[in-house]
Design a protein around this motif. Sequence first.
Motif, mmCIF file in Angstrom:
data_model
loop_
_atom_site.group_PDB
_atom_site.id
_atom_site.type_symbol
_atom_site.label_atom_id
_atom_site.label_comp_id
_atom_site.label_asym_id
_atom_site.label_seq_id
_atom_site.Cartn_x
_atom_site.Cartn_y
_atom_site.Cartn_z
ATOM 1 N N LEU A 24 0.814 -1.218 0.000
ATOM 2 C CA LEU A 24 0.000 0.000 0.000
ATOM 3 C C LEU A 24 0.848 1.268 0.000
ATOM 4 O O LEU A 24 0.467 2.274 -0.611
ATOM 5 C CB LEU A 24 -0.929 -0.004 1.221
ATOM 6 C CG LEU A 24 -1.915 1.158 1.335
ATOM 7 C CD1 LEU A 24 -2.870 1.172 0.135
ATOM 8 C CD2 LEU A 24 -2.700 1.071 2.640
ATOM 9 N N VAL A 25 2.005 1.218 0.642
ATOM 10 C CA VAL A 25 2.839 2.427 0.736
ATOM 11 C C VAL A 25 3.411 2.832 -0.624
ATOM 12 O O VAL A 25 3.900 3.962 -0.778
ATOM 13 C CB VAL A 25 3.987 2.199 1.739
ATOM 14 C CG1 VAL A 25 3.440 2.028 3.138
ATOM 15 C CG2 VAL A 25 4.834 0.994 1.340
ATOM 16 N N TYR A 26 3.322 1.927 -1.595
ATOM 17 C CA TYR A 26 3.875 2.224 -2.922
ATOM 18 C C TYR A 26 2.802 2.615 -3.932
ATOM 19 O O TYR A 26 3.045 2.590 -5.130
ATOM 20 C CB TYR A 26 4.640 1.007 -3.462
ATOM 21 C CG TYR A 26 5.733 0.519 -2.544
ATOM 22 C CD1 TYR A 26 6.957 1.177 -2.461
ATOM 23 C CD2 TYR A 26 5.538 -0.607 -1.754
ATOM 24 C CE1 TYR A 26 7.960 0.731 -1.620
ATOM 25 C CE2 TYR A 26 6.542 -1.060 -0.907
ATOM 26 C CZ TYR A 26 7.741 -0.395 -0.835
ATOM 27 O OH TYR A 26 8.736 -0.835 0.001
ATOM 28 N N TYR A 27 1.606 2.987 -3.450
ATOM 29 C CA TYR A 27 0.504 3.214 -4.380
ATOM 30 C C TYR A 27 0.747 4.409 -5.289
ATOM 31 O O TYR A 27 0.178 4.483 -6.383
ATOM 32 C CB TYR A 27 -0.813 3.387 -3.610
ATOM 33 C CG TYR A 27 -1.008 4.735 -2.964
ATOM 34 C CD1 TYR A 27 -1.767 5.723 -3.584
ATOM 35 C CD2 TYR A 27 -0.442 5.019 -1.731
ATOM 36 C CE1 TYR A 27 -1.953 6.961 -2.989
ATOM 37 C CE2 TYR A 27 -0.613 6.252 -1.137
ATOM 38 C CZ TYR A 27 -1.369 7.217 -1.763
ATOM 39 O OH TYR A 27 -1.541 8.437 -1.169
ATOM 40 N N ARG A 28 1.598 5.343 -4.890
ATOM 41 C CA ARG A 28 1.886 6.491 -5.750
ATOM 42 C C ARG A 28 3.048 6.210 -6.701
ATOM 43 O O ARG A 28 2.962 6.468 -7.901
ATOM 44 C CB ARG A 28 2.209 7.722 -4.900
ATOM 45 C CG ARG A 28 0.991 8.350 -4.226
ATOM 46 C CD ARG A 28 1.393 9.632 -3.511
ATOM 47 N NE ARG A 28 0.242 10.253 -2.848
ATOM 48 C CZ ARG A 28 -0.579 11.119 -3.416
ATOM 49 N NH1 ARG A 28 -0.396 11.450 -4.678
ATOM 50 N NH2 ARG A 28 -1.587 11.648 -2.743
ATOM 51 N N SER A 29 4.122 5.676 -6.158
ATOM 52 C CA SER A 29 5.313 5.472 -6.982
ATOM 53 C C SER A 29 5.197 4.258 -7.902
ATOM 54 O O SER A 29 5.710 4.270 -9.022
ATOM 55 C CB SER A 29 6.548 5.315 -6.083
ATOM 56 O OG SER A 29 6.386 4.233 -5.177
ATOM 57 N N HIS A 30 4.523 3.195 -7.439
ATOM 58 C CA HIS A 30 4.372 1.977 -8.241
ATOM 59 C C HIS A 30 2.926 1.478 -8.103
ATOM 60 O O HIS A 30 2.658 0.510 -7.378
ATOM 61 C CB HIS A 30 5.346 0.892 -7.785
ATOM 62 C CG HIS A 30 6.785 1.263 -7.960
ATOM 63 N ND1 HIS A 30 7.476 1.976 -7.006
ATOM 64 C CD2 HIS A 30 7.651 1.042 -8.995
ATOM 65 C CE1 HIS A 30 8.722 2.163 -7.426
ATOM 66 N NE2 HIS A 30 8.846 1.609 -8.632
ATOM 67 N N GLY A 81 1.056 -0.254 -9.900
ATOM 68 C CA GLY A 81 0.794 -1.617 -10.338
ATOM 69 C C GLY A 81 0.851 -2.622 -9.206
ATOM 70 O O GLY A 81 0.196 -3.668 -9.264
ATOM 71 N N LEU A 82 1.614 -2.328 -8.158
ATOM 72 C CA LEU A 82 1.693 -3.222 -7.010
ATOM 73 C C LEU A 82 0.355 -3.344 -6.295
ATOM 74 O O LEU A 82 0.101 -4.333 -5.606
ATOM 75 C CB LEU A 82 2.766 -2.724 -6.029
ATOM 76 C CG LEU A 82 4.213 -2.767 -6.524
ATOM 77 C CD1 LEU A 82 5.137 -2.115 -5.511
ATOM 78 C CD2 LEU A 82 4.637 -4.204 -6.790
ATOM 79 N N ILE A 83 -0.506 -2.341 -6.447
ATOM 80 C CA ILE A 83 -1.854 -2.371 -5.870
ATOM 81 C C ILE A 83 -2.883 -2.752 -6.928
ATOM 82 O O ILE A 83 -3.791 -3.552 -6.683
ATOM 83 C CB ILE A 83 -2.209 -1.002 -5.255
ATOM 84 C CG1 ILE A 83 -1.233 -0.648 -4.135
ATOM 85 C CG2 ILE A 83 -3.646 -0.985 -4.757
ATOM 86 C CD1 ILE A 83 -1.301 -1.580 -2.949
ATOM 87 N N LEU A 84 -2.726 -2.197 -8.119
ATOM 88 C CA LEU A 84 -3.719 -2.372 -9.175
ATOM 89 C C LEU A 84 -3.845 -3.830 -9.608
ATOM 90 O O LEU A 84 -4.960 -4.355 -9.702
ATOM 91 C CB LEU A 84 -3.350 -1.495 -10.375
ATOM 92 C CG LEU A 84 -4.276 -1.597 -11.594
ATOM 93 C CD1 LEU A 84 -5.686 -1.159 -11.228
ATOM 94 C CD2 LEU A 84 -3.720 -0.760 -12.745
ATOM 95 N N PHE A 85 -2.743 -4.498 -9.877
ATOM 96 C CA PHE A 85 -2.811 -5.856 -10.405
ATOM 97 C C PHE A 85 -3.396 -6.859 -9.392
ATOM 98 O O PHE A 85 -4.263 -7.659 -9.753
ATOM 99 C CB PHE A 85 -1.428 -6.302 -10.887
ATOM 100 C CG PHE A 85 -0.925 -5.524 -12.068
ATOM 101 C CD1 PHE A 85 -1.743 -5.296 -13.170
ATOM 102 C CD2 PHE A 85 0.354 -4.985 -12.074
ATOM 103 C CE1 PHE A 85 -1.294 -4.568 -14.262
ATOM 104 C CE2 PHE A 85 0.815 -4.256 -13.160
ATOM 105 C CZ PHE A 85 -0.016 -4.046 -14.259
#
Length: 226
Positions: A187-193, A195-199
């Motif tokens: 969750l902490v990477y939702y801005r920078s990456h 895809g880690l949340i979306l996929f």
Amino acid sequence: DAGAAGHPLGTDPKGRDLLARILLGGRLTLITALLAVGIATVAGLLVGLAAAGRSRTAGSVLMRFTDLGLAIPGLLLAAAIATILGRGVLSLIVGLAAVFWAPIARVTYGQAVVLRERDYVEAARVQGATPLTVLRRHVLPHLLPVVGAYAALSVGWAVLFESALGFLGAGVQEPDASIGSLLGSNLVYYRSHPGLILFPALFLGLLVMAANVVGESMRTRTEEIG
């Protein structure tokens, strides 16, 4: 990076293939949901049939116990059990089964009460069939398709519950993964990456939709037969 050689969806922050983690996590989530609903179905059938076949007093007590299970918020109950038993697949299965047995017991009881008033059931009683025989031979075969369809529809909810628990940190822990734990840990990477949340979120949606399609088809078929 997404699309890198050998990593079509990219890698997670630890360099592990994201697609492989999603597939493994989805398998664990689905297996956990299926086992939990299976256990809940057996428990719900036993309680519902016992309430329908026993005396009115015993049936009322069992149904009040069932109502208590229905009154407790499901996610809170599952999270409490998972936390008490310790984080892991087994505690998740127990927690989810504790959530879903009560509605299945209520459905079983309601259907069994209707079925036991049918003419063929009354004929079996007149011929001397015991209450257990009536339930086993004349009620249960007509009851199973309805309960099975309801259980199949419950799988989608169990998947969502398991994912929610994993997201909150009450599910499986590293190095294992579920869809919920993937969403929570990334969750902490939702801005920078993103895809880690979306996929994982897209895969979760597809998994729930597939479970609901199967359950709905079973329900429709049961209504047509009935």
